[in-house]
Design a protein around this motif. Structure first.
Motif, PDB file in Angstrom:
ATOM      1  N   GLU A 156       0.827  -1.207   0.000  1.00  0.00           N
ATOM      2  CA  GLU A 156       0.000   0.000   0.000  1.00  0.00           C
ATOM      3  C   GLU A 156       0.863   1.259   0.000  1.00  0.00           C
ATOM      4  O   GLU A 156       0.563   2.226  -0.710  1.00  0.00           O
ATOM      5  CB  GLU A 156      -0.928   0.000   1.220  1.00  0.00           C
ATOM      6  CG  GLU A 156      -2.085  -0.984   1.099  1.00  0.00           C
ATOM      7  CD  GLU A 156      -2.902  -1.091   2.376  1.00  0.00           C
ATOM      8  OE1 GLU A 156      -2.584  -0.392   3.371  1.00  0.00           O
ATOM      9  OE2 GLU A 156      -3.848  -1.886   2.380  1.00  0.00           O
ATOM     10  N   ARG A 157       1.955   1.242   0.786  1.00  0.00           N
ATOM     11  CA  ARG A 157       2.854   2.408   0.807  1.00  0.00           C
ATOM     12  C   ARG A 157       3.478   2.653  -0.559  1.00  0.00           C
ATOM     13  O   ARG A 157       3.534   3.777  -1.050  1.00  0.00           O
ATOM     14  CB  ARG A 157       3.953   2.194   1.850  1.00  0.00           C
ATOM     15  CG  ARG A 157       3.541   2.563   3.263  1.00  0.00           C
ATOM     16  CD  ARG A 157       4.770   2.730   4.148  1.00  0.00           C
ATOM     17  NE  ARG A 157       5.570   1.518   4.238  1.00  0.00           N
ATOM     18  CZ  ARG A 157       5.426   0.601   5.190  1.00  0.00           C
ATOM     19  NH1 ARG A 157       4.516   0.750   6.130  1.00  0.00           N
ATOM     20  NH2 ARG A 157       6.203  -0.454   5.200  1.00  0.00           N
ATOM     21  N   ALA A 160       0.952   4.042  -2.950  1.00  0.00           N
ATOM     22  CA  ALA A 160       0.677   5.461  -2.676  1.00  0.00           C
ATOM     23  C   ALA A 160       1.808   6.338  -3.207  1.00  0.00           C
ATOM     24  O   ALA A 160       1.563   7.397  -3.820  1.00  0.00           O
ATOM     25  CB  ALA A 160       0.496   5.667  -1.177  1.00  0.00           C
ATOM     26  N   ARG A 161       3.079   5.902  -2.985  1.00  0.00           N
ATOM     27  CA  ARG A 161       4.226   6.657  -3.504  1.00  0.00           C
ATOM     28  C   ARG A 161       4.164   6.785  -5.023  1.00  0.00           C
ATOM     29  O   ARG A 161       4.377   7.857  -5.599  1.00  0.00           O
ATOM     30  CB  ARG A 161       5.522   5.930  -3.102  1.00  0.00           C
ATOM     31  CG  ARG A 161       6.243   6.557  -1.944  1.00  0.00           C
ATOM     32  CD  ARG A 161       7.691   6.079  -1.846  1.00  0.00           C
ATOM     33  NE  ARG A 161       7.908   4.663  -2.112  1.00  0.00           N
ATOM     34  CZ  ARG A 161       7.979   3.720  -1.179  1.00  0.00           C
ATOM     35  NH1 ARG A 161       7.819   4.019   0.092  1.00  0.00           N
ATOM     36  NH2 ARG A 161       8.198   2.483  -1.522  1.00  0.00           N
ATOM     37  N   ARG A 162       3.863   5.625  -5.671  1.00  0.00           N
ATOM     38  CA  ARG A 162       3.795   5.614  -7.133  1.00  0.00           C
ATOM     39  C   ARG A 162       2.690   6.534  -7.642  1.00  0.00           C
ATOM     40  O   ARG A 162       2.865   7.269  -8.627  1.00  0.00           O
ATOM     41  CB  ARG A 162       3.552   4.178  -7.621  1.00  0.00           C
ATOM     42  CG  ARG A 162       4.576   3.749  -8.646  1.00  0.00           C
ATOM     43  CD  ARG A 162       4.378   2.305  -9.086  1.00  0.00           C
ATOM     44  NE  ARG A 162       4.767   1.358  -8.046  1.00  0.00           N
ATOM     45  CZ  ARG A 162       4.039   0.354  -7.613  1.00  0.00           C
ATOM     46  NH1 ARG A 162       2.843   0.127  -8.120  1.00  0.00           N
ATOM     47  NH2 ARG A 162       4.482  -0.450  -6.679  1.00  0.00           N
ATOM     48  N   ARG A 163       1.545   6.474  -6.970  1.00  0.00           N
ATOM     49  CA  ARG A 163       0.410   7.301  -7.375  1.00  0.00           C
ATOM     50  C   ARG A 163       0.760   8.791  -7.251  1.00  0.00           C
ATOM     51  O   ARG A 163       0.494   9.603  -8.161  1.00  0.00           O
ATOM     52  CB  ARG A 163      -0.804   6.966  -6.504  1.00  0.00           C
ATOM     53  CG  ARG A 163      -2.120   7.312  -7.127  1.00  0.00           C
ATOM     54  CD  ARG A 163      -3.303   6.927  -6.237  1.00  0.00           C
ATOM     55  NE  ARG A 163      -3.269   5.564  -5.716  1.00  0.00           N
ATOM     56  CZ  ARG A 163      -3.204   5.248  -4.428  1.00  0.00           C
ATOM     57  NH1 ARG A 163      -3.173   6.191  -3.500  1.00  0.00           N
ATOM     58  NH2 ARG A 163      -3.174   3.992  -4.045  1.00  0.00           N
ATOM     59  N   ASP A 164       1.407   9.126  -6.104  1.00  0.00           N
ATOM     60  CA  ASP A 164       1.796  10.520  -5.870  1.00  0.00           C
ATOM     61  C   ASP A 164       2.796  10.995  -6.923  1.00  0.00           C
ATOM     62  O   ASP A 164       2.669  12.099  -7.489  1.00  0.00           O
ATOM     63  CB  ASP A 164       2.395  10.628  -4.461  1.00  0.00           C
ATOM     64  CG  ASP A 164       2.635  12.053  -4.055  1.00  0.00           C
ATOM     65  OD1 ASP A 164       1.783  12.905  -4.393  1.00  0.00           O
ATOM     66  OD2 ASP A 164       3.669  12.315  -3.400  1.00  0.00           O
ATOM     67  N   LEU A 165       3.794  10.148  -7.207  1.00  0.00           N
ATOM     68  CA  LEU A 165       4.811  10.487  -8.201  1.00  0.00           C
ATOM     69  C   LEU A 165       4.179  10.659  -9.583  1.00  0.00           C
ATOM     70  O   LEU A 165       4.525  11.581 -10.336  1.00  0.00           O
ATOM     71  CB  LEU A 165       5.876   9.381  -8.232  1.00  0.00           C
ATOM     72  CG  LEU A 165       7.042   9.588  -9.189  1.00  0.00           C
ATOM     73  CD1 LEU A 165       7.901  10.762  -8.724  1.00  0.00           C
ATOM     74  CD2 LEU A 165       7.882   8.323  -9.268  1.00  0.00           C
ATOM     75  N   ARG A 166       3.261   9.792  -9.884  1.00  0.00           N
ATOM     76  CA  ARG A 166       2.609   9.843 -11.194  1.00  0.00           C
ATOM     77  C   ARG A 166       1.817  11.147 -11.351  1.00  0.00           C
ATOM     78  O   ARG A 166       1.853  11.794 -12.408  1.00  0.00           O
ATOM     79  CB  ARG A 166       1.675   8.634 -11.320  1.00  0.00           C
ATOM     80  CG  ARG A 166       1.162   8.395 -12.692  1.00  0.00           C
ATOM     81  CD  ARG A 166       0.442   7.086 -12.762  1.00  0.00           C
ATOM     82  NE  ARG A 166      -0.220   6.945 -14.036  1.00  0.00           N
ATOM     83  CZ  ARG A 166      -1.276   6.217 -14.254  1.00  0.00           C
ATOM     84  NH1 ARG A 166      -1.815   5.553 -13.269  1.00  0.00           N
ATOM     85  NH2 ARG A 166      -1.802   6.150 -15.446  1.00  0.00           N
TER      86      ARG A 166
END
Length: 197
Positions: A156-157, A160-166
């Motif tokens: 999940e972390r 979330a990081r990937r989503r934020d970066l994207r």
């Protein structure tokens, strides 16, 4: 292809001479052998002795007798299995016999105490084993659940990081140009991570 007709002089394609014709596969003599076996002295009927010998000759094959023997052996096998299982049941269900002391003796009290002590020793040990095994199973289950939970949280972390970066990477200015601030920041972070490793 047709076969040529047989010659009269005996030199035909059969390979043998004409005198053996019609005497069977082994060169004849079958009738004579049968007459000897059956004991007919020239007439067509069997003699009484030959008839009796023909019937009483033992070939060793008697289906009724074979069937009876098979049934007998089968029954014997079943009986022995039954006796063996009965013996095992008796041994497992009955505890080893204790000497039965006479009334009023000190031995009577000791025998009953021994018997009760054995029972008490067996029951707690089984109970302890059961509790120990149950505790081990629970401990293993908790460990598995903790590992699964940790993996789930890590996933999940990272998502979330990937989503934020994207989201940051796809941000655009009013004119439609990509925002370079986040891209440069990402390049800087990756360079720092690679230098640390």
């Amino acid at each position: 292809m047709k076969r040529p007709p047989p010659r009269e002089d005996g030199a035909g394609s059969g390979g043998g001479d004409g005198a053996k014709k019609g005497k069977g596969r082994w060169g004849g003599g079958g009738r004579r052998r049968n007459e000897q076996r059956l004991g007919s002295g020239g007439g067509g009927a069997l003699s009484l002795a030959a008839f009796a010998n023909a019937k009483s000759r033992n070939t060793g094959y008697n289906p009724a007798l074979i069937k009876k023997q098979k049934e007998f052996y089968k029954n014997a096998k079943l009986i022995s299995k039954y006796k063996r299982s009965k013996k095992q049941q008796n041994q497992s269900s009955n505890p080893p016999p204790f000497p039965i002391p006479k009334e009023g003796g000190d031995d009577a009290n000791n025998a009953s105490k021994l018997h009760s002590k054995k029972k008490k020793r067996i029951a707690p040990s089984l109970n302890e084993e059961y509790e120990k095994k149950r505790a081990e199973d629970e401990k293993a289950k908790k460990e598995r659940e903790a590992i699964i939970q940790a993996k789930r949280e890590e996933r999940e972390r990272s998502e979330a990081r990937r989503r934020d970066l994207r989201e940051k990477m796809f941000k655009k200015t009013r004119s439609g140009q990509p925002v370079m601030k986040y891209r440069i920041q990402h390049l800087l972070e990756t360079a720092l991570e690679s230098s640390n490793k």
